[in-house]
Design an enzyme around this catalytic site. Structure first.
Site, short mmCIF file in Angstrom:
data_model
loop_
_atom_site.label_atom_id
_atom_site.label_comp_id
_atom_site.label_asym_id
_atom_site.label_seq_id
_atom_site.Cartn_x
_atom_site.Cartn_y
_atom_site.Cartn_z
N SER A 63 0.88 -1.22 0.14
CA SER A 63 -0.12 -0.04 -0.03
C SER A 63 0.92 1.19 -0.03
O SER A 63 2.15 1.36 0.47
CB SER A 63 -0.97 0.10 1.52
OG SER A 63 -1.58 -1.16 1.39
N1 SAH Z 1 -0.09 -5.21 4.15
C1 SAH Z 1 0.60 -5.60 2.96
C2 SAH Z 1 -0.08 -5.20 1.71
C3 SAH Z 1 -1.35 -5.93 1.15
S1 SAH Z 1 -1.93 -6.27 -0.13
C4 SAH Z 1 2.22 -4.74 2.96
O1 SAH Z 1 2.23 -4.18 3.91
O2 SAH Z 1 2.72 -5.08 1.89
C5 SAH Z 1 -3.20 -7.40 0.34
C6 SAH Z 1 -2.56 -8.61 0.66
O3 SAH Z 1 -3.78 -9.48 1.17
C7 SAH Z 1 -2.16 -9.57 -0.42
O4 SAH Z 1 -0.88 -9.95 -0.17
C8 SAH Z 1 -3.25 -10.70 -0.40
O5 SAH Z 1 -2.57 -11.83 -1.06
C9 SAH Z 1 -3.62 -10.79 0.72
N2 SAH Z 1 -4.85 -11.52 0.78
C10 SAH Z 1 -6.05 -11.60 -0.07
N3 SAH Z 1 -6.94 -12.14 0.67
C11 SAH Z 1 -6.71 -12.84 1.54
C12 SAH Z 1 -7.00 -13.74 2.46
N4 SAH Z 1 -8.31 -14.23 2.62
N5 SAH Z 1 -6.46 -14.07 3.63
C13 SAH Z 1 -4.98 -13.70 3.84
N6 SAH Z 1 -4.52 -12.68 2.97
C14 SAH Z 1 -5.15 -12.53 1.92
#
Ligand code: SAH
Length: 217
Positions: A63
Site C-alpha cells: 500500500s
Molecule cells: N499489508 C501488505 C499489503 C497488502 S496487499 C503490505 O504491507 O505489503 C493485500 C494482501 O492480502 C495480498 O498479499 C493478498 O495476497 C492478501 N490476501 C488477500 N486475501 C486474503 C485472505 N483471505 N487471507 C489472507 N491474505 C489475503
C-alpha cells in the site's frame, strides 16, 4: 556539508505524511523507523519512498505510505496491544504495527509471500511479528482475542470470524466495498454489548480479500 540523499528522502517522506494530515508522533516515528526499501521489489527501490502503491510478488501490492500511516493512526494501537493483520503482503504494514504494539500476528493467503515476509521481518529484527500462511477470513482463532485488527485487502462484508476474535472495546480498521466499486476505510469498535460502532473514513482502492488459502503458490 550536504546531507546524504537518503536523509533528505526520509525528511521529505515525513513531511509528505504530515502535510496529508498524519499527526500522531508514535505513528510518524514508526513510519520513519521501518526501511520501506527493504519491502519493495528491487527494481522499485528508487520509488520506495514515493507516496504510491507498488507491485510485490503474486500480483499483489504494498500500500501507499499515506494509507499505511492513516490506517495505523486510525487503529489507535497502544504498547500493550496484540494486533492481528490480514494480508501480510510484503510485511511492511506488519513492521510498522510492530513498532507500536506488543505483538503482531499477520495472516497471508499466498505461502510464497508469507515465507518471504517472515524471512524479511526476521532478518530486519522485527521479533514480535508472527506471519501465518492461511485464510484471513478465518483470522487466527488459536491466538485470539485481539485488541486491534487491521485488514489490508477489500471485502464487501466484515468477516464474521474477525468480529468474533476482536476483544471487547477492540477496534478494527478495514477497506470495505465492491471490487470495482467505491471502497472506504471503515473503523469498527466492539461495544460491551457486542454490537459494532461504525465510522466511515476515507475513500481508497485495495486489492480484493479472496477466499481460501492460495493453491497455486
Ligand atoms: N499489508 C501488505 C499489503 C497488502 S496487499 C503490505 O504491507 O505489503 C493485500 C494482501 O492480502 C495480498 O498479499 C493478498 O495476497 C492478501 N490476501 C488477500 N486475501 C486474503 C485472505 N483471505 N487471507 C489472507 N491474505 C489475503
Amino acid at each position: 556539508m550536504a546531507e546524504p540523499a537518503a536523509d533528505v528522502e526520509r525528511m521529505e517522506f515525513q513531511l509528505a505524511l504530515r502535510r496529508r494530515g498524519i499527526s500522531n508522533q508514535a505513528v510518524l516515528r514508526a513510519m520513519d523507523e521501518v526501511p520501506r526499501e527493504h519491502f519493495v521489489a528491487a527494481d522499485c527501490a528508487e520509488s520506495a519512498y514515493a507516496d504510491q502503491a507498488l507491485p510485490i510478488a503474486c500480483g499483489q501490492t504494498i500500500s501507499q505510505p499515506y494509507v499505511v500511516a492513516y490506517m495505523t493512526e486510525q487503529l489507535e494501537v497502544r504498547p500493550q496491544h496484540r494486533v492481528l493483520e490480514i494480508g501480510t503482503g510484503s510485511g511492511y504494514q506488519a513492521a510498522v504495527l510492530s513498532r507500536l504494539a506488543r505483538e503482531v500476528v499477520s495472516v497471508e493467503r499466498y505461502r510464497t509471500l508469507a515465507d518471504a515476509a517472515r524471512d524479511r521481518l526476521k532478518t530486519l529484527g522485527y521479533a514480535n511479528v508472527a506471519v501465518i500462511a492461511g485464510d484471513g477470513f478465518a483470522g487466527a482463532p488459536d491466538r485470539a482475542p485481539f485488541d486491534r485488527i487491521m485488514v489490508t485487502a477489500a471485502t464487501e462484508e466484515v468477516p464474521e470470524a474477525l468480529v468474533a476474535q476482536l476483544a471487547e472495546g477492540g477496534k478494527m480498521v478495514l477497506p470495505l466495498g465492491a471490487r470495482n466499486g467505491p471502497q472506504y476505510i471503515v473503523k469498527l469498535t466492539k461495544l460491551p454489548n457486542g454490537e459494532l460502532e461504525r465510522e466511515e473514513l476515507i475513500a481508497v482502492r485495495f486489492v480484493p480479500l479472496l477466499r481460501g488459502q492460495a493453491k497455486e503458490l
